[in-house]
Design an enzyme around this catalytic site. Structure first.
Site, PDB file in Angstrom:
ATOM      1  N   ALA A  59      -4.762   5.998  10.643  1.00  0.00           N
ATOM      2  CA  ALA A  59      -4.768   6.943  11.758  1.00  0.00           C
ATOM      3  C   ALA A  59      -4.751   8.373  11.239  1.00  0.00           C
ATOM      4  O   ALA A  59      -4.392   8.631  10.086  1.00  0.00           O
ATOM      5  CB  ALA A  59      -3.553   6.697  12.642  1.00  0.00           C
ATOM      6  N   GLY A 100      -4.005   1.727  10.867  1.00  0.00           N
ATOM      7  CA  GLY A 100      -5.077   1.580  11.841  1.00  0.00           C
ATOM      8  C   GLY A 100      -6.393   1.155  11.223  1.00  0.00           C
ATOM      9  O   GLY A 100      -7.189   0.456  11.859  1.00  0.00           O
ATOM     10  N   GLU A 103      -6.163  -2.446  10.983  1.00  0.00           N
ATOM     11  CA  GLU A 103      -6.234  -3.014  12.326  1.00  0.00           C
ATOM     12  C   GLU A 103      -7.668  -3.044  12.847  1.00  0.00           C
ATOM     13  O   GLU A 103      -8.072  -4.000  13.513  1.00  0.00           O
ATOM     14  CB  GLU A 103      -5.299  -2.263  13.271  1.00  0.00           C
ATOM     15  CG  GLU A 103      -3.841  -2.574  12.955  1.00  0.00           C
ATOM     16  CD  GLU A 103      -2.849  -1.828  13.814  1.00  0.00           C
ATOM     17  OE1 GLU A 103      -2.035  -2.490  14.471  1.00  0.00           O
ATOM     18  OE2 GLU A 103      -2.903  -0.578  13.835  1.00  0.00           O
ATOM     19  N   GLU A 123       3.100   1.444   8.223  1.00  0.00           N
ATOM     20  CA  GLU A 123       3.770   2.142   9.315  1.00  0.00           C
ATOM     21  C   GLU A 123       5.293   2.079   9.223  1.00  0.00           C
ATOM     22  O   GLU A 123       5.990   2.979   9.670  1.00  0.00           O
ATOM     23  CB  GLU A 123       3.337   1.563  10.670  1.00  0.00           C
ATOM     24  CG  GLU A 123       1.916   1.854  11.032  1.00  0.00           C
ATOM     25  CD  GLU A 123       0.929   0.774  10.591  1.00  0.00           C
ATOM     26  OE1 GLU A 123       1.155   0.142   9.524  1.00  0.00           O
ATOM     27  OE2 GLU A 123      -0.061   0.575  11.291  1.00  0.00           O
TER      28      GLU A 123
END
Length: 157
Positions: A59, A100, A103, A123
């Site tokens: 991210a 992310g 993901e 994270e």
């Protein structure tokens, strides 16, 4: 940003946001738009790849300070759009795919990695859990015990 190119009957969606292809708003919009372009072009498959040295490394952390990570499309909405793509999707992973980025790769039907690639869900080092489906998708692929170890250690593979 992300750019779509049709090569034969296979779509290539190149993600470009130097230096680490962070999943900021422009990239998230580019992925959603690229999937739509692939569908319109009649692509039989879609490959997602990072431009430069890495697959999306995660991210855009700067967006968390401003609330920009909540601007549509959110990462969760990008993942949902990958789920609804009308063709198989492949994550071509090189460099790092963390948080992310992993993901996004987990949302694809298939994942291929270079030997030197690293992936993980770091994270936990920020006091967070993966928020875009990683807690569900990773255990389905590798089993609960190894997935929990990856999520709770934050160590890259």
């Amino acid at each position: 940003m992300a750019t779509f190119k049709l090569i034969g009957r296979v779509g290539l969606l190149k993600i470009s946001s130097p230096p680490v292809n962070a999943l900021g708003l422009a990239v998230r919009k580019g992925i959603v738009d690229g999937i739509a372009q692939a569908e319109k072009a009649g692509a039989k498959a879609l490959v997602l790849a990072g431009d430069g040295v890495t697959f999306p490394a995660g991210a855009d952390i700067a967006e968390f300070a401003t609330g920009g990570h909540r601007t549509q499309p959110t990462l969760g909405e990008v993942i949902e759009r990958l789920d609804k793509a009308s063709m198989p999707t492949v994550a071509a992973m090189h460099g790092t795919a963390l948080g992310g980025g992993l993901e996004v790769a987990l949302a694809c039907h298939w994942r291929v990695m270079s030997k030197a690639a690293k992936c993980g869900l770091p994270e936990v080092h920020l006091g967070l859990l993966p928020g875009a489906g990683g807690t569900q998708r990773l255990p389905r692929l590798i089993g609960c015990a190894p997935a929990i170890k990856i999520m709770t250690s934050g160590a890259p593979l």
